[in-house]
Design an enzyme around this catalytic site. Sequence first.
Site, PDB file in Angstrom:
ATOM      1  N   LYS A  12      23.258  18.640  -0.762  1.00  0.00           N
ATOM      2  CA  LYS A  12      23.261  18.990   0.668  1.00  0.00           C
ATOM      3  C   LYS A  12      22.682  17.824   1.482  1.00  0.00           C
ATOM      4  O   LYS A  12      22.108  16.884   0.919  1.00  0.00           O
ATOM      5  CB  LYS A  12      22.423  20.248   0.882  1.00  0.00           C
ATOM      6  CG  LYS A  12      20.941  20.071   0.556  1.00  0.00           C
ATOM      7  CD  LYS A  12      20.205  21.392   0.544  1.00  0.00           C
ATOM      8  CE  LYS A  12      18.733  21.182   0.180  1.00  0.00           C
ATOM      9  NZ  LYS A  12      18.036  22.444  -0.058  1.00  0.00           N
ATOM     10  N   ARG A 121      12.790  33.807   3.546  1.00  0.00           N
ATOM     11  CA  ARG A 121      13.740  32.989   4.314  1.00  0.00           C
ATOM     12  C   ARG A 121      15.096  33.697   4.350  1.00  0.00           C
ATOM     13  O   ARG A 121      15.429  34.357   5.307  1.00  0.00           O
ATOM     14  CB  ARG A 121      13.806  31.602   3.669  1.00  0.00           C
ATOM     15  CG  ARG A 121      14.576  30.581   4.439  1.00  0.00           C
ATOM     16  CD  ARG A 121      14.410  29.178   3.874  1.00  0.00           C
ATOM     17  NE  ARG A 121      14.984  29.023   2.547  1.00  0.00           N
ATOM     18  CZ  ARG A 121      15.071  27.862   1.911  1.00  0.00           C
ATOM     19  NH1 ARG A 121      14.596  26.752   2.464  1.00  0.00           N
ATOM     20  NH2 ARG A 121      15.601  27.782   0.710  1.00  0.00           N
ATOM     21  N   HIS A 150      14.433  31.746  -4.707  1.00  0.00           N
ATOM     22  CA  HIS A 150      13.839  30.434  -4.434  1.00  0.00           C
ATOM     23  C   HIS A 150      12.324  30.609  -4.341  1.00  0.00           C
ATOM     24  O   HIS A 150      11.846  31.574  -3.762  1.00  0.00           O
ATOM     25  CB  HIS A 150      14.411  29.903  -3.112  1.00  0.00           C
ATOM     26  CG  HIS A 150      14.212  28.435  -2.900  1.00  0.00           C
ATOM     27  ND1 HIS A 150      14.697  27.480  -3.771  1.00  0.00           N
ATOM     28  CD2 HIS A 150      13.589  27.749  -1.900  1.00  0.00           C
ATOM     29  CE1 HIS A 150      14.372  26.269  -3.309  1.00  0.00           C
ATOM     30  NE2 HIS A 150      13.703  26.410  -2.186  1.00  0.00           N
ATOM     31  N   ARG A 206      18.511  24.129 -10.154  1.00  0.00           N
ATOM     32  CA  ARG A 206      19.101  23.505  -8.957  1.00  0.00           C
ATOM     33  C   ARG A 206      18.292  22.287  -8.520  1.00  0.00           C
ATOM     34  O   ARG A 206      17.607  22.317  -7.497  1.00  0.00           O
ATOM     35  CB  ARG A 206      19.103  24.520  -7.796  1.00  0.00           C
ATOM     36  CG  ARG A 206      19.735  25.869  -8.101  1.00  0.00           C
ATOM     37  CD  ARG A 206      19.788  26.745  -6.840  1.00  0.00           C
ATOM     38  NE  ARG A 206      18.481  26.997  -6.250  1.00  0.00           N
ATOM     39  CZ  ARG A 206      17.748  28.079  -6.468  1.00  0.00           C
ATOM     40  NH1 ARG A 206      18.183  29.053  -7.251  1.00  0.00           N
ATOM     41  NH2 ARG A 206      16.566  28.210  -5.883  1.00  0.00           N
ATOM     42  N   TYR A 250       7.198  -1.801  23.779  1.00  0.00           N
ATOM     43  CA  TYR A 250       7.006  -0.774  24.809  1.00  0.00           C
ATOM     44  C   TYR A 250       5.545  -0.324  24.879  1.00  0.00           C
ATOM     45  O   TYR A 250       4.900  -0.101  23.848  1.00  0.00           O
ATOM     46  CB  TYR A 250       7.831   0.472  24.473  1.00  0.00           C
ATOM     47  CG  TYR A 250       9.315   0.357  24.747  1.00  0.00           C
ATOM     48  CD1 TYR A 250       9.800   0.058  26.012  1.00  0.00           C
ATOM     49  CD2 TYR A 250      10.229   0.591  23.724  1.00  0.00           C
ATOM     50  CE1 TYR A 250      11.172  -0.013  26.255  1.00  0.00           C
ATOM     51  CE2 TYR A 250      11.599   0.524  23.955  1.00  0.00           C
ATOM     52  CZ  TYR A 250      12.056   0.216  25.233  1.00  0.00           C
ATOM     53  OH  TYR A 250      13.396   0.153  25.459  1.00  0.00           O
ATOM     54  N   CYS A 297      11.354   0.865  18.293  1.00  0.00           N
ATOM     55  CA  CYS A 297      12.347   1.166  19.331  1.00  0.00           C
ATOM     56  C   CYS A 297      13.550   1.877  18.691  1.00  0.00           C
ATOM     57  O   CYS A 297      13.580   2.106  17.488  1.00  0.00           O
ATOM     58  CB  CYS A 297      12.826  -0.110  19.998  1.00  0.00           C
ATOM     59  SG  CYS A 297      11.519  -1.239  20.473  1.00  0.00           S
ATOM     60  N   ASP A 299      16.599   0.711  18.266  1.00  0.00           N
ATOM     61  CA  ASP A 299      17.427  -0.174  17.436  1.00  0.00           C
ATOM     62  C   ASP A 299      16.670  -1.335  16.824  1.00  0.00           C
ATOM     63  O   ASP A 299      17.246  -2.104  16.058  1.00  0.00           O
ATOM     64  CB  ASP A 299      18.549  -0.780  18.292  1.00  0.00           C
ATOM     65  CG  ASP A 299      19.167   0.250  19.205  1.00  0.00           C
ATOM     66  OD1 ASP A 299      19.753   1.208  18.678  1.00  0.00           O
ATOM     67  OD2 ASP A 299      19.027   0.126  20.440  1.00  0.00           O
TER      68      ASP A 299
END
Length: 377
Positions: A12, A121, A150, A206, A250, A297, A299
């Site tokens: 997942k 859950r 679980h 799992r 920044y 930042c 990027d």
Amino acid sequence: MGKQVEILPVIKADAYGHGALPIARELIRAGARRAAVATLEEGVELREAGVQIPIVLLGGLLPRQAPQALTYRLTPFIYDLRTAEALSQAWDREQKEPESHRIGARGRISVHLKVDTGMGRLGIPYTHVLEFLEALSAYPGIEVEGLATHLATADEPDPAFAKTQINRFRKVCDQIERTGYRIPFYHVASSAGIFSSQEAHFNMVRPGIALYGIPPSLNLTSVPPLKPVMRIKTEILFLKSVAPGTSIGYGRSFMTARESLIATLPVGYYDGYSWSLSNRGRVLVRGEKCPVVGRVCMDLCMVDVSQVPEACVGDEVVLLGNQGTQQITAIDLAAWMGTIPYEVVCSVGRRVPRIYLSNGDVICVRGQDQVYRWRDT
Ligand SMILES: *Cc1c(COP(=O)(O)O)cnc(C)c1O
């Protein structure tokens, strides 16, 4: 795990950030007979890419998603009779379609029942599983292939609550067996359960995080040494020498105390290099740990490489993994970020190209264009 225990590898969240399709292919090559994702959409994506093994959906399935789960031959966890009813109706409609001799179309739809033994859950309350099974017999076309629960605390040093959950689950299994009902797979353990107690293994496990070479918890003493699959690297984009008292980034949150060599890296929080690593993270340059300075930042980010005066533009910078004798683990990054290693790898941004190596050879690249190139073997 031994021959009696079937493995349901969990891929997942884009295989915990590693790339679900290449990881699925590699798992199949390694002998996996099935795999699990969380959502319907994740399952559909793998099917559309040609993955044919059974795919289990661990997350929730809404009644309105039932027709698609059937069309794509996905194996949902169910815990709600409304979803069971919707699946059965979709199956019934499919039976009546003239073109229903598509591959597998006449087979019944496999599901795993999710039981809540204390996770709080998803799941049928453990006290009501027999009732649920009985009600399910009113919905033709559904075949129960598994019964799952679980654990909430398998990664904690105190085993008491995990034991309670396992006992509740075992009682449910016994009740079911006594009624003569046959369910092929009983499963409880994620990575933490696998390493913490054999009691949790039943006949299917799992594993998720452990597949990627990351220990599920530092509390478990029984985790064997694991080899991380992911390494994240970048390179120095820009380098400058600055005077004492120069502010970086920044908010001017970092001020140089001495003459400093500051490198700018083409990596930011969109790439998964979290803002919380501002003035906290460390990266490897020429085998040395160098600090992130100033705020990360979107990027870009900056590191102080004064301790590596020979650093150059284009030098490899390791954000996760080894370089020389040093290493930065997902556990280190998680500690600096105030999170868990799971989130570190899951957060690697979509625009970060994934390069897949086998014995040092590039076997596949997944870049921004989502194109997969495979060596013809
Ligand atoms: C994610 C998940 C797993 C895998 O957990 P890890 O801790 O990564 O091994 C197993 N079972 C379920 C139901 C899950 O949601």
